[in-house]
Design an enzyme around this catalytic site. Structure first.
Site, PDB file in Angstrom:
ATOM      1  CG  ASN A  74      17.833 -43.821  -6.354  1.00 27.56           C
ATOM      2  OD1 ASN A  74      17.157 -44.439  -5.397  1.00 27.56           O
ATOM      3  ND2 ASN A  74      19.224 -44.052  -6.783  1.00 27.56           N
ATOM      4  NE  ARG A 134      30.025 -29.505  -9.441  1.00 27.38           N
ATOM      5  CZ  ARG A 134      31.340 -29.294  -9.538  1.00 27.38           C
ATOM      6  NH1 ARG A 134      32.123 -29.643 -10.439  1.00 27.38           N
ATOM      7  NH2 ARG A 134      31.702 -28.190  -8.795  1.00 27.38           N
ATOM      8  CG  ASN A 175      24.298 -39.110  -0.880  1.00 26.58           C
ATOM      9  OD1 ASN A 175      23.780 -39.086  -2.208  1.00 26.58           O
ATOM     10  ND2 ASN A 175      25.284 -39.924  -0.556  1.00 26.58           N
ATOM     11  CG  HIS A 193      27.141 -44.876  -0.699  1.00 26.36           C
ATOM     12  ND1 HIS A 193      27.787 -44.292  -1.624  1.00 26.36           N
ATOM     13  CD2 HIS A 193      27.858 -46.013  -0.021  1.00 26.36           C
ATOM     14  CE1 HIS A 193      29.116 -44.987  -1.843  1.00 26.36           C
ATOM     15  NE2 HIS A 193      28.986 -46.101  -0.904  1.00 26.36           N
ATOM     16  CG  ASP A 232      29.350 -35.424   7.621  1.00 26.35           C
ATOM     17  OD1 ASP A 232      29.756 -35.790   6.510  1.00 26.35           O
ATOM     18  OD2 ASP A 232      29.601 -35.896   8.688  1.00 26.35           O
ATOM     19  CG  ASP A 267      29.391 -41.330  -0.257  1.00 26.42           C
ATOM     20  OD1 ASP A 267      28.414 -40.960  -0.645  1.00 26.42           O
ATOM     21  OD2 ASP A 267      30.299 -41.943  -1.185  1.00 26.42           O
TER      22      ASP A 267
HETATM   23  C1  GRF Z   1      22.772 -44.736  -7.100  1.00 28.49           C
HETATM   24  O1  GRF Z   1      23.036 -46.120  -7.136  1.00 28.49           O
HETATM   25  C2  GRF Z   1      22.934 -44.033  -6.019  1.00 28.49           C
HETATM   26  O2  GRF Z   1      22.984 -44.681  -4.771  1.00 28.49           O
HETATM   27  C3  GRF Z   1      24.216 -43.400  -6.272  1.00 28.49           C
HETATM   28  O3  GRF Z   1      24.200 -43.214  -7.439  1.00 28.49           O
HETATM   29  C4  GRF Z   1      23.248 -44.017  -8.198  1.00 28.49           C
HETATM   30  C5  GRF Z   1      22.560 -43.005  -8.974  1.00 28.49           C
HETATM   31  O4  GRF Z   1      21.473 -43.530  -9.603  1.00 28.49           O
HETATM   32  N1  GRF Z   1      24.500 -42.388  -5.221  1.00 28.49           N
HETATM   33  P1  GRF Z   1      20.238 -42.933 -10.318  1.00 28.49           P
HETATM   34  O5  GRF Z   1      20.742 -41.840 -11.257  1.00 28.49           O
HETATM   35  O6  GRF Z   1      19.253 -42.599  -9.266  1.00 28.49           O
HETATM   36  O7  GRF Z   1      19.662 -43.856 -11.291  1.00 28.49           O
END
Ligand code: GRF
Length: 220
Positions: A14, A91, A107, A109, A141, A145
């Site tokens: 990501n 974390r 974030n 999720h 917050d 999540d």
């Molecule tokens: C992703 O699925 C994200 O939604 C979650 O952790 C994973 C991270 O994957 N919070 P990457 O490190 O971005 O490949």
């Protein structure tokens, strides 16, 4: 241009999607710093190879979460970070840290929140027999999540899906959704009131955005 920071703990796909979208000019921001709490996180190399400054703030070097987060805050402030993106940062953040980035902390999720917060969201969604799962970008917050939702996209569950196949389909969607949400925040188009995020878009902008999100999840 807005200075963005990204926190990672692992592979950083990501993060790479965000960096590439910024490099292509699709998000009016530049990344001032990528920080990992894991020294060997693969994402650090991916950031460095894109010419982005990186730092390691190893949580094992701190006696408490608060101490670790204070070091993080110092590194991010020194780099002038205005908006912070969590991208697989594994974390929990201390309340003081979350407050320091209030409404400037995103974030992603891999589920349609508020369903399936926490770990193994894709498997738990599959086990419950949902027809659609997806991904959510939200402001952070003090709960895990949790926080005002900025954007979501639904991803279909297909017959024979396994944790791996649905996770991969959701991840492809995450890589498109996260830059789109960061763009809105950088452009000042996200206003938070009453625990909800309002998108400051005209109907002419909002409806095509929503249609785009409906297409984002792929049909299979
Ligand atoms: C992703 O699925 C994200 O939604 C979650 O952790 C994973 C991270 O994957 N919070 P990457 O490190 O971005 O490949």
């Amino acid at each position: 241009m807005t200075k963005v920071g990204i926190l990672i703990s692992g592979r950083g796909s990501n993060m790479a999607a965000l960096l590439d979208a910024m490099a292509r000019g699709e998000v009016p921001a530049r990344c001032a710093l990528v920080v990992s709490n894991v020294p060997l996180a693969a994402g650090l190399q991916a950031a460095a190879s894109r010419g982005v400054p990186t730092a390691v703030v190893d949580h094992r070097a701190s006696a408490s979460r608060e101490e670790h987060d204070a070091k993080l805050l110092e590194a991010l402030s020194a780099a002038g970070v205005e908006i912070l993106c969590l991208a697989g940062y594994m974390r929990l953040l201390s309340p003081a840290f979350v407050r320091a980035f209030e409404n400037r902390l995103l974030n992603i999720h891999p589920a349609l929140l508020p369903a399936f917060p926490g770990l193994h969201a894709q498997k738990r969604a599959l086990d419950r027999g949902v027809r659609f799962s997806g991904c959510t970008v939200h402001l952070v917050d003090e709960e895990c999540d949790h926080g005002p939702i900025v954007l979501q996209a639904a991803v279909p569950v297909l017959p024979g899906d396994t944790e791996e196949t649905i996770s991969a389909r959701i991840l492809r969607c995450e890589h498109k959704l996260y830059p789109a949400a960061l763009k809105l925040l950088c452009e000042g188009k996200v206003r938070v009131a009453g625990g909800r995020a309002e998108l400051l878009l005209s109907p002419q902008e909002y409806l095509p955005l929503l249609r785009g999100l409906m297409d984002m999840g792929e049909n299979g």
